[in-house]
Design a protein around this motif. Structure first.
Motif, PDB file in Angstrom:
ATOM      1  N   ALA A   1      45.411  39.695  44.618  1.00 16.10           N
ATOM      2  CA  ALA A   1      44.427  40.514  43.784  1.00 16.10           C
ATOM      3  C   ALA A   1      44.574  41.784  44.611  1.00 16.10           C
ATOM      4  CB  ALA A   1      43.193  39.761  43.333  1.00 16.10           C
TER       5      ALA A   1
ATOM      6  N   THR B   1      46.509  46.053  43.601  1.00 22.89           N
ATOM      7  CA  THR B   1      46.004  47.048  43.070  1.00 22.89           C
ATOM      8  C   THR B   1      46.565  48.417  43.787  1.00 22.89           C
ATOM      9  OG1 THR B   1      44.476  47.014  44.934  1.00 22.89           O
ATOM     10  CG2 THR B   1      43.989  46.050  42.852  1.00 22.89           C
TER      11      THR B   1
ATOM     12  N   GLU C   1      39.910  38.382  40.618  1.00 21.84           N
ATOM     13  CA  GLU C   1      40.299  36.971  41.406  1.00 21.84           C
ATOM     14  C   GLU C   1      39.582  35.900  40.712  1.00 21.84           C
ATOM     15  OE1 GLU C   1      41.133  33.645  43.330  1.00 21.84           O
ATOM     16  OE2 GLU C   1      39.053  34.274  43.253  1.00 21.84           O
TER      17      GLU C   1
ATOM     18  N   THR D   1      39.151  45.497  43.155  1.00 23.93           N
ATOM     19  CA  THR D   1      39.172  43.942  43.216  1.00 23.93           C
ATOM     20  C   THR D   1      37.867  43.591  42.999  1.00 23.93           C
ATOM     21  OG1 THR D   1      41.323  43.856  44.347  1.00 23.93           O
ATOM     22  CG2 THR D   1      40.020  41.867  44.157  1.00 23.93           C
TER      23      THR D   1
END
Length: 352
Positions: free
Chosen positions: A253, A257, A242, A263
């Motif tokens: 973000a 995943t 991010e 992240t």
């Protein structure tokens, strides 16, 4: 000498100042270029934020002082205890640390509890020359120009973010935010042999910069939902970064995943952001932060690697540069233009 002095929000003045003295452990650098960083923009637009209004606990300085911390140049003078040769091309590790807090004791100088930065806590590089302690000097290979040495600092931030994410070769990556630091993260991820690498960025010039250095998949989030697009292609990436500093991209973000994905938050947020912790818990995701890069004696681990990667072509700093301006133009052609929402500027280098 001429220098850009910070007095407060929207108040940067070009003034004649006396150069700082060179102590026995110091180095004077003739500044070839100093990049305008996002943190400089934050201070200009809404500060003082990190710039001290009272004497800083380590440097003892407070505004007004000369700003600028992405510094490249040539050694012009050294103190009696310094073995760096005059004429050496160098970058600057701008991190200021106290040396006595717990992070400093374990070598994490960039996390110093009393720390700061050259150019944000003491006189910096938007000036004809700057004096720093010798431990902050990062010699660069001959193939790197004094001007492009100024970009060692931001590219080291990108490299450190990749290290903090524990990124491995072959892992899929998406970067939210294609500004200068987002682009350095993308380049560092590619240099680490990650893949595929996606980058989501609404501004044309920033997407084009990523494409120039070979980022495989560049997304305009105004036209394509980046989470849906990336998840459809990958099933969820291994690592998301991010780098935009807004709530929307933070949640994107995390959401993009895979189960067990990571992240890493790189950006500084001006406002608080809300996330749903259940989205982290139920998928056993990890969210962490990254700050600057290793300071102190360890700065060579990342800044030195960055400089060598400039020299061998692994990283391309020139791809980020969209303007070179004179010191006298730093406000109108630098800060004001970069803050213009319609501007296509990326990285502006000030050449004192």
């Amino acid at each position: 000498m001429r220098a850009a002095r910070y007095y407060g929000e929207g108040d940067v003045r070009i003034e004649d100042v006396e150069p700082d003295d060179v102590g026995p452990n110091d180095v004077r650098i003739d500044v070839a270029a100093c990049g305008i960083c996002g943190s400089d923009l934050h201070e200009y637009a809404a500060g003082p934020m990190t710039i001290p209004t009272e004497p800083h606990p380590v440097t003892g300085e407070a505004l007004p002082f000369t700003i600028g911390h992405e510094i490249g140049g040539t050694v012009a003078e050294v103190g009696e205890n310094v073995d760096v040769a005059v004429g050496t091309t160098v970058a600057v590790n701008p991190i200021v640390w106290c040396g006595s807090c717990r992070p400093c004791e374990r070598g994490d100088y960039h996390l110093c509890e009393n720390g700061g930065f050259v150019g944000l806590s003491r006189n910096g590089g938007f000036a004809e020359n700057v004096v720093v302690s010798a431990e902050k000097v990062v010699p660069v290979p001959d193939a790197v120009s004094p001007e492009l040495a100024s970009l060692v600092e931001p590219f080291s931030v990108g490299l450190h973010a990749v290290h903090q994410a524990d990124l491995s070769a072959g892992e899929s990556v998406v970067v939210f935010g294609g500004g200068p630091i987002g682009n350095t993260v993308a380049q560092a991820a590619r240099a680490a042999n990650a893949g595929p690498v996606y980058l989501s960025e609404p501004q044309d010039a920033r997407r084009e910069a990523a494409e120039r250095v070979g980022v495989e998949h560049v997304i305009d989030p105004m036209e394509t939902d980046p989470v849906e697009h990336v998840r459809a292609a990958t099933g969820g990436v291994d690592v998301a970064f991010e780098v935009a500093g807004i709530e929307q991209t933070l949640n994107q973000a995390i959401d993009v995943t895979r189960a067990g994905g990571r992240t890493t938050i790189v950006s500084l947020f001006e406002e608080s952001a809300t996330v749903h912790p259940t989205d982290v818990v139920t998928r056993e995701r990890t969210v962490n932060g990254t700050a600057a890069f290793h300071g102190g004696p360890r700065s060579q681990e990342e800044a030195g690697v960055t400089a060598r990667n400039f020299a061998d072509g692994t990283l391309d700093p020139e791809a980020l540069v969209t303007a070179r301006i004179a010191l006298e133009d730093i406000v109108e052609e630098g800060f004001e233009r970069l803050l213009d929402p319609d501007s296509q500027e990326m990285k502006v280098l000030v050449q004192p």
